[in-house]
Write an enzyme that holds these catalytic residues in place. Structure first.
Site, PDB file in Angstrom:
ATOM      1  N   GLU A 170       0.659  -1.172  -0.032  1.00 52.14           N
ATOM      2  CA  GLU A 170      -0.102   0.060   0.079  1.00 52.14           C
ATOM      3  C   GLU A 170       0.803   1.207  -0.016  1.00 52.14           C
ATOM      4  O   GLU A 170       0.544   2.139  -0.727  1.00 52.14           O
ATOM      5  CB  GLU A 170      -1.213   0.058   1.341  1.00 52.14           C
ATOM      6  CG  GLU A 170      -2.229  -0.744   1.117  1.00 52.14           C
ATOM      7  CD  GLU A 170      -1.955  -2.197   1.537  1.00 52.14           C
ATOM      8  OE1 GLU A 170      -0.669  -2.953   2.016  1.00 52.14           O
ATOM      9  OE2 GLU A 170      -3.022  -2.969   1.484  1.00 52.14           O
ATOM     10  N   HIS A 173      -9.998  -5.401  11.384  1.00 54.65           N
ATOM     11  CA  HIS A 173     -10.685  -5.107  10.182  1.00 54.65           C
ATOM     12  C   HIS A 173     -12.090  -4.600  10.165  1.00 54.65           C
ATOM     13  O   HIS A 173     -12.974  -4.764   9.238  1.00 54.65           O
ATOM     14  CB  HIS A 173     -10.848  -6.371   9.251  1.00 54.65           C
ATOM     15  CG  HIS A 173      -9.536  -7.014   8.763  1.00 54.65           C
ATOM     16  ND1 HIS A 173      -8.716  -7.639   9.747  1.00 54.65           N
ATOM     17  CD2 HIS A 173      -8.880  -7.102   7.581  1.00 54.65           C
ATOM     18  CE1 HIS A 173      -7.500  -8.111   9.136  1.00 54.65           C
ATOM     19  NE2 HIS A 173      -7.822  -7.661   7.954  1.00 54.65           N
TER      20      HIS A 173
END
Lengths: 357, 339
Positions: B70, B139
């Site tokens: 990322e 998450h």
């Protein structure tokens, strides 16, 4: 796949060598003057000087073509000057004035000149690597045949961004050369105390990328290697790592005396190999006399003096333009409805309007 | 990009996910500079299938699969944008954007100001937030306020399929870095979506999603959906009239619409999916008390995620979330009514 190079045949004519000598002296004199101005409190913030590293700076910038792209970290005065940014625009930026190359918004670490393909001076170690990788991707997407030179320090190779960027560049066949300016210290930590593999160029092999090391104080060697690797990047879209081993005479920044982690003797010993002295000697061997060379030095002194005078005369950025440029033109309309209940004084910020000096 | 109003146009019912895909397809077709980059966006057709079919249509160079990297590819988006490209970077969920924070905050958000307006960064980052599927602590988070509190970024968070299309299109055409916060629970929700390729939802304009007179609920993203359900329920069960303002943009924030609504109802409840401390609702409460001080009949109230890392057990997870029961209770309490 990679072999450390030694100095090749001289790559440059005497005329060009003279000009490169002038740029190297300009870089050195500029840094010396910047330190003086910093100590006189006319320059603030951080101020990272590159005295001693001129062969690397000027050599790589000679190899970089005018339409190529440059990205650097924060030790960037020399790169900006060698790329052709005027000493006036750089000094004015250091002074935080309107005529600075970032209109007084960036300072020492954030020089740029988009017209010259210089996309910044960035201040977070290794943060510029993903950005430079993206610029290389942009060149490919636009069907252009240029390359990116991305400068980083020896301290940056232990960051995750280094590995991510090298992997993307190799995976996507991007036209980029990662130039490690190894001046042997990341702040006060020597390469040997920071890197398990101190031959930094070898890390390229982890990504099946070409890597090599060059004597960063040997102008010809730097030009030969950077020219060759940039050519490969442009013509074959193969990225590379070039490690230029050099030395910085001054501390990490002006605030660091640079003696807590190394000795005066070490510095003096390295100054024996001074890259500017080496090029001056080459010019003498090619027929220049001392008087001619001194005249070049005097010209440079005058240019830097003029840059200081220019910076001093340049206006302070007007406070009413505090937020100008932060958002693109048209954004004021988007933000217009944010005013009710704003923190004290925030209602007045506007973004539109140019900052051109 | 100025005040192009939402036009009257033909619509079609589609999911939020399909609306995003339509926006991507239209913009990819309109502008060669637009390209999509992210993990599993191509061959895999998107972790949440937003980009399904696009690689086949536009090819692997414009729908570019990346490694799990990322920081690298968000930064690559910054660089490509600085060169004039229009990258759209997909981050699988907002939780993974944290490993790219340096590129978002220290790089993308700084380009305009730090370089004196000499270069722009027209980057779009799309990513879903949200909780509710027992995805647990790492998450299930919503960091909307962190990003919305960063000068140099623009942040939008659509709650409907129409705005998903409209705001993504505005983001792609914007010349600044825009974070488009999508939402996992809403991906499958359906709604009318304008088909006009020039239709877009302007950045910085909130929407009164439901008219009411007793209290204003201010929300964005999935909290808007929850609040609208609660409003219907309270109308039936308690004869309470709830006005719902859907922020749509977090930065810039349309405080004019918020203040006008609160001035009419005299009460405000701010709802978000993230933790309220230092969050979007904290910002709203501060601004509302200043803008509407003389109009408030009760303290500004807030509901958000319980301030714990989200647990796995279904009952605990539900209790922690800003669920409909908690929103309803907060509305009634603010009105001085018993549940």
């Amino acid at each position: 796949m990679a072999v450390a190079t030694t100095a090749g045949e001289p790559h440059v004519s005497t005329e060009v060598r003279r000009d490169l000598y002038e740029l190297m002296v300009l870089s050195r004199v500029f840094e010396t003057e910047a330190e003086r101005q910093y100590k006189a409190a006319r320059i603030g913030g951080y101020c990272h000087l590159s005295s001693g590293q001129e062969a690397t700076t000027v050599g790589t910038m000679h190899a970089l073509q005018p339409d190529d792209v440059l990205v650097t970290g924060y030790r960037c005065h020399g790169f900006a000057l060698a790329r052709g940014v005027s000493p006036e625009a750089v000094m004015a930026e250091l002074f935080g004035r309107s005529d600075g190359c970032a209109h007084g918004r960036g300072g020492s670490m954030h020089l740029l000149d988009v017209g010259r393909g210089y996309y910044g001076g960035w201040g977070i170690v290794a943060g510029q690597l993903p950005v430079a990788t993206g610029l290389a991707l942009g060149l490919v997407r636009q069907g252009r045949s240029q390359a990116v030179l991305c400068e980083l320090g020896d301290g940056a190779v232990n960051m995750g961004a280094w590995h991510e960027s090298l992997n993307l560049a190799a995976l996507w066949h991007l036209p980029i050369v990662f130039l490690i300016v190894n001046n042997e210290y990341g702040m006060g930590t020597s390469v040997g105390r920071a890197s398990a593999e101190p031959e930094l160029w070898r890390r390229a092999s982890a990504h099946r990328m070409h890597g090599e090391r060059v004597d960063g104080d040997d102008l010809d060697a730097v030009i030969e290697a950077s020219d060759r690797l940039l050519r490969v990047a442009r013509e074959e879209r193969r990225p590379a790592v070039l490690e230029a081993v050099t030395y910085r005479y001054r501390g990490h920044s002006v605030a660091d005396a640079g003696l807590a982690y190394r000795t005066r003797d070490e510095i003096a010993e390295r100054q024996q190999l001074d890259p500017i002295v080496r090029v001056r000697r080459q010019l003498r061997d090619r027929g220049f006399d001392e008087e001619q060379l001194d005249a070049i030095d005097r010209d440079v002194d005058e240019r830097v003096e003029a840059a200081v005078a220019f910076a001093d005369a340049s206006p302070e950025p007007p406070v009413e333009r505090l937020a100008a440029g932060m958002y693109a033109p048209g954004s004021d309309d988007q933000f217009a409805r944010m005013r009710p209940g704003s923190p004290f004084g925030e209602e007045a910020l506007t973004f539109d309007g140019g900052l051109g000096a | 990009m100025s005040a192009v109003a939402e036009r009257e146009t033909a619509t079609e019912v589609m999911t939020y996910r399909e609306a995003l895909r339509l926006a991507l397809r239209e913009e990819l077709a309109r502008d060669e500079r637009v390209f999509v980059m992210g993990e599993e966006v191509g061959l895999f057709e998107g972790s949440y299938k937003v980009t399904a079919g696009l690689m086949e249509e536009f090819g692997p160079d414009r729908i570019r699969d990346t490694p799990i990297s990322e920081e690298g590819f968000v930064g690559a988006g910054v660089g490509a944008a600085m060169l004039g490209e229009r990258p759209i970077v997909e981050i699988m969920t907002i939780n993974f954007l944290l490993v790219a924070m340096d590129q978002v905050i220290n790089h993308a958000a700084k380009v305009g100001a730090m370089f004196g307006g000499e270069v722009r960064c027209p980057l779009v980052i799309r990513t879903p937030n949200g909780a509710g599927n027992q995805l647990t602590a790492q998450h299930s988070q919503s960091f909307d306020g962190w990003f919305a509190g960063t000068p140099g970024l623009k942040v939008v968070a659509p709650a409907t399929p129409a705005d998903a299309k409209g705001l993504l299109k505005s983001a792609i055409r914007d010349d600044d870095p825009v974070l488009v916060i999508e939402n996992l629970p809403i991906y499958k929700q359906k709604g009318e979506v304008p088909l006009d390729p020039e239709h877009h939802t302007p950045i910085g304009r909130a929407r009164v999603a439901r008219r009411g007179s007793d209290i204003t609920v201010i929300a964005h993203s999935y909290a808007t959906v929850r609040s609208l359900q609660v409003a219907e329920r309270l109308a039936e069960e308690h004869d309470v009239s709830v006005e719902v303002v859907d922020l749509r943009s977090l930065r810039p924030l349309d405080m004019e619409t918020v203040a006008a609504s609160v001035t009419g109802t005299n009460r405000a409840l701010c709802v978000e999916e993230g933790w309220p401390s230092y969050g979007v609702t904290a910002e709203l409460a501060a601004r509302i008390q200043k803008a509407c001080f003389d109009d408030l009949d009760a303290p500004v109230e807030r509901v958000g995620m319980a301030e714990v890392p989200l647990p796995y057990a279904k009952g605990l997870e539900h209790a922690a979330m800003p669920n409909e029961d908690r929103i309803a209770a907060a509305i009634l309490a603010t009105l001085g009514l018993a549940a």
